[in-house]
Design an enzyme around this catalytic site. Structure first.
Site, mmCIF file in Angstrom:
data_model
loop_
_atom_site.group_PDB
_atom_site.id
_atom_site.type_symbol
_atom_site.label_atom_id
_atom_site.label_comp_id
_atom_site.label_asym_id
_atom_site.label_seq_id
_atom_site.Cartn_x
_atom_site.Cartn_y
_atom_site.Cartn_z
ATOM 1 N NE ARG A 166 -8.895 12.934 -3.181
ATOM 2 C CZ ARG A 166 -8.774 12.876 -1.846
ATOM 3 N NH1 ARG A 166 -8.148 13.808 -1.201
ATOM 4 N NH2 ARG A 166 -9.306 11.861 -1.174
ATOM 5 C CG ASP B 233 -10.587 4.709 4.431
ATOM 6 O OD1 ASP B 233 -10.850 4.574 5.638
ATOM 7 O OD2 ASP B 233 -9.428 4.676 3.989
ATOM 8 C CG ASP B 234 -10.328 8.873 0.317
ATOM 9 O OD1 ASP B 234 -9.177 8.469 0.526
ATOM 10 O OD2 ASP B 234 -11.032 8.459 -0.623
ATOM 11 C CG ASN C 25 -1.865 3.700 6.993
ATOM 12 O OD1 ASN C 25 -2.976 3.377 6.594
ATOM 13 N ND2 ASN C 25 -0.759 3.425 6.327
ATOM 14 C CG ASN C 26 -7.299 6.509 6.374
ATOM 15 O OD1 ASN C 26 -6.555 7.325 6.916
ATOM 16 N ND2 ASN C 26 -8.265 6.870 5.557
ATOM 17 C CG ASP D 254 -7.989 7.261 -3.381
ATOM 18 O OD1 ASP D 254 -8.076 7.831 -2.277
ATOM 19 O OD2 ASP D 254 -6.996 6.588 -3.702
ATOM 20 C CB ALA E 84 -10.635 23.673 2.422
ATOM 21 C CE1 TYR F 153 -4.121 1.238 -0.580
ATOM 22 C CE2 TYR F 153 -3.616 2.727 1.219
ATOM 23 C CZ TYR F 153 -4.410 2.370 0.152
ATOM 24 O OH TYR F 153 -5.478 3.149 -0.195
ATOM 25 C CB ALA G 129 -8.599 14.344 3.654
#
Length: 550
Positions: free
Chosen positions: A159, A271-272, A455-456, A249, A305, A106, A308
């Site tokens: 992204r 998740d982001d 880290n997520n 993403d 901004a 990752y 995230a």
């Protein structure tokens, strides 16, 4: 999930396959570890070398081969090939040393892999839903030949990390994320499904590349894009009704829009936005154990901004509000900056999702001045702009705080707002630092500091474990706050003395189990669980964690 449970779950599949069909199935293949009895019973006699190896012996060969690779991208390719051949051995490898292998499968290496995805493509994994599939998305999902997934990670590649629009190359992110669900959260690899929603790309380098494997067109936008997403989410709910769906993403505006639009339909999260918020809140809570501060007394300056930071801001504000403050009052302790400077009332071009943080104040154009004026206790960057936390910025934080908390969250490492070495050096060792990608220990004035990796992976695997084990129907912000508290409480006093504000990676499965139990308790209280509460909830969830040992 115990080995016995896994064996029983896949017994039917094993009995239906023989010979090469077993060796070609990475979920069933053990390679040279098949015993003599297994080889006779499964039609494998003659298809494997004579010697029978243990998994530990196979592991040593993997280590040796991996060490011979010249760089991390080649090691990534090697490990992904192993995943395609023998999932159990792949995960045993990763879990043998997460500190070593997670940065390869990752961040940061997966970012380089995403840039070159078409050139290094070996074998398809997951599903591709394209803009040309409008009207038949359900049919495409039904083509999935594996077991019904319990966890889906979907991206449109808009992204990717801090690298921008990579279109269909985003599949490497979905695959990598799910590998961490299994390694860190114990989700069985056979119940995961990576998906790319290929709506084109606006990156000319990809459109002109002979190796690009996605739609060669500009991204669809507007109503056409939203209609495809609506159809996709509806189709997932129909074809895979028990699956948790994670968005990954997407570009900022789409990420925020999708979360608001779909989060109440089923077990869906981004998740982001929420995972990043959860792990950052966990880091803040742990850092406050070092600075001896209270959450409700913090002033936070966010640089960037996007989705995230806005997600972090919302979760931090809600956590402050839990202390007895109104949400509006809590938001006033949080400030945001973007490329145009401080976001304040009356400023032009403020996105709707940043508007709640546009406070009454005179404009400020640079970060160091904003720190001197606002005197934040915590500085958080999620910009994708390397080096934006320069020496004047770090020095300003150290000037107004005895122990400044500085988080440089952008991935991969090349996009980090600051390096660990610079932050510790410029703050004379006073900073409590965390970054999105890993940095090694740093010694300043004969004192060694161990930076945290925000880290997520400390959050989303545990969320997935809790949701899938207890059939949780919604993923709420209350659960992410509980997850953050679980992670922060798992940081030992010895770790805090070194400046570490996250658990060691070799403790991550315990952290995931802690999270799963915490969010399951919320689900049972709020009526969101699809099962009756077990007497031994922790034992019930732990039993369902996948073990990659034969």
């Amino acid at each position: 999930m115990t080995s016995l449970v896994i064996f029983k779950q896949h017994l039917g599949k094993i009995m239906k396959k023989r010979g090469q069909a077993i060796l070609n199935d990475p979920l069933l293949n053990k390679g040279t570890a098949f015993t003599a009895k297994e080889r006779d019973a499964l039609g494998l006699a003659g298809l494997l070398p004579h010697r029978i190896e243990t998994q530990d012996q196979q592991l040593e060969r993997v280590f040796s081969n991996c060490a011979r690779k010249p760089n991390d991208l080649e090691r990534y390719i090697f490990l992904m090939s192993l995943q395609d051949q023998n999932e159990a051995l792949f995960y045993r490898t990763v879990l043998s040393d997460l500190q070593r292998f997670m940065p390869i499968i990752y961040t940061p290496t997966v970012g380089e892999a995403a840039l070159h995805y078409g050139a290094i493509f070996r074998r398809p994994r997951g599903l591709y839903v394209t803009a040309q599939d409008r009207g038949r998305v359900r049919e495409v999902l039904q083509n999935w030949g594996g077991d019904a997934p319990s966890v889906i990670v979907a991206t449109d590649g808009g992204r990717i990390l801090g690298l921008g629009d990579l279109g269909a190359n985003g599949m490497s992110i979905s695959v990598g994320k799910l590998a961490l669900y299994t390694a860190a959260g114990g989700i069985h690899p056979g119940s995961t499904l990576p998906i790319v929603i290929d709506v084109g790309t606006n990156t000319e380098r990809l459109l002109s590349s002979p190796h690009y494997l996605g739609l060669r067109q500009k991204r669809i936008v507007g109503e056409a894009y939203q209609d495809l997403m609506d159809e996709f989410v509806e189709a997932v709910g129909e074809v895979f009704p028990d699956a948790m769906l994670q968005f990954e993403d997407f570009a900022t505006e789409n990420a925020i829009t999708h979360l608001a639009r779909y989060r109440d339909q089923s077990a869906i999260f981004n998740d982001d936005i929420q995972g990043t918020a959860g792990v950052t809140l966990a880091g803040i809570l742990a850092a406050l154990r070092i600075t001896d501060g209270a959450l409700e007394d913090q002033r936070v300056l966010f640089v960037g901004a996007g989705s995230a930071n806005i997600g972090i801001g919302e979760l931090v504000a809600s956590a402050i509000a839990e202390k007895g403050m109104s949400l509006d009052a809590a938001r006033k302790q949080l400030w945001f900056m973007d490329r145009k400077g401080l976001i304040v009332e009356g400023r032009d071009a403020i996105n709707s999702f940043a508007a709640p943080y546009a406070h009454a104040h005179s404009p400020i154009g640079d970060i160091a001045t904003a720190i001197e004026v606002l005197r934040p206790t915590i500085l958080i960057g999620a910009t994708g702009q390397p080096g934006i936390f320069d020496e004047p910025v770090v020095a300003a934080m150290a000037k107004v705080n005895a122990r400044p908390v500085i988080f440089a969250l952008s991935n991969p490492t090349s996009r980090s707002e600051a390096t660990a070495e610079d932050v510790y050096l410029w703050s004379q060792g006073k900073a409590v630092f965390a970054s999105g990608s890993p940095f090694g220990p740093v010694t300043v004035n004969d004192e060694t500091h161990v930076p945290g990796q925000s880290n997520n992976v400390y959050i989303f695997p545990g969320i997935g474990l809790g949701v899938t084990s207890c059939k949780i129907s919604r993923v709420t912000d209350t659960m992410f706050r509980a997850a953050a508290r679980a992670v922060a409480s798992g940081v030992s006093e010895d770790a805090l003395k070194e400046g570490r504000i996250f658990p060691a990676l070799d403790e991550i499965r315990t952290a995931s189990l802690d999270i799963a139990v915490a969010i399951a308790e919320i689900a049972f209280t709020e009526g969101l669980a699809g099962i009756s509460r077990p007497d031994d909830l922790r034992g019930f969830i732990a039993e369902r964690m996948y073990s990659p040992r034969y």
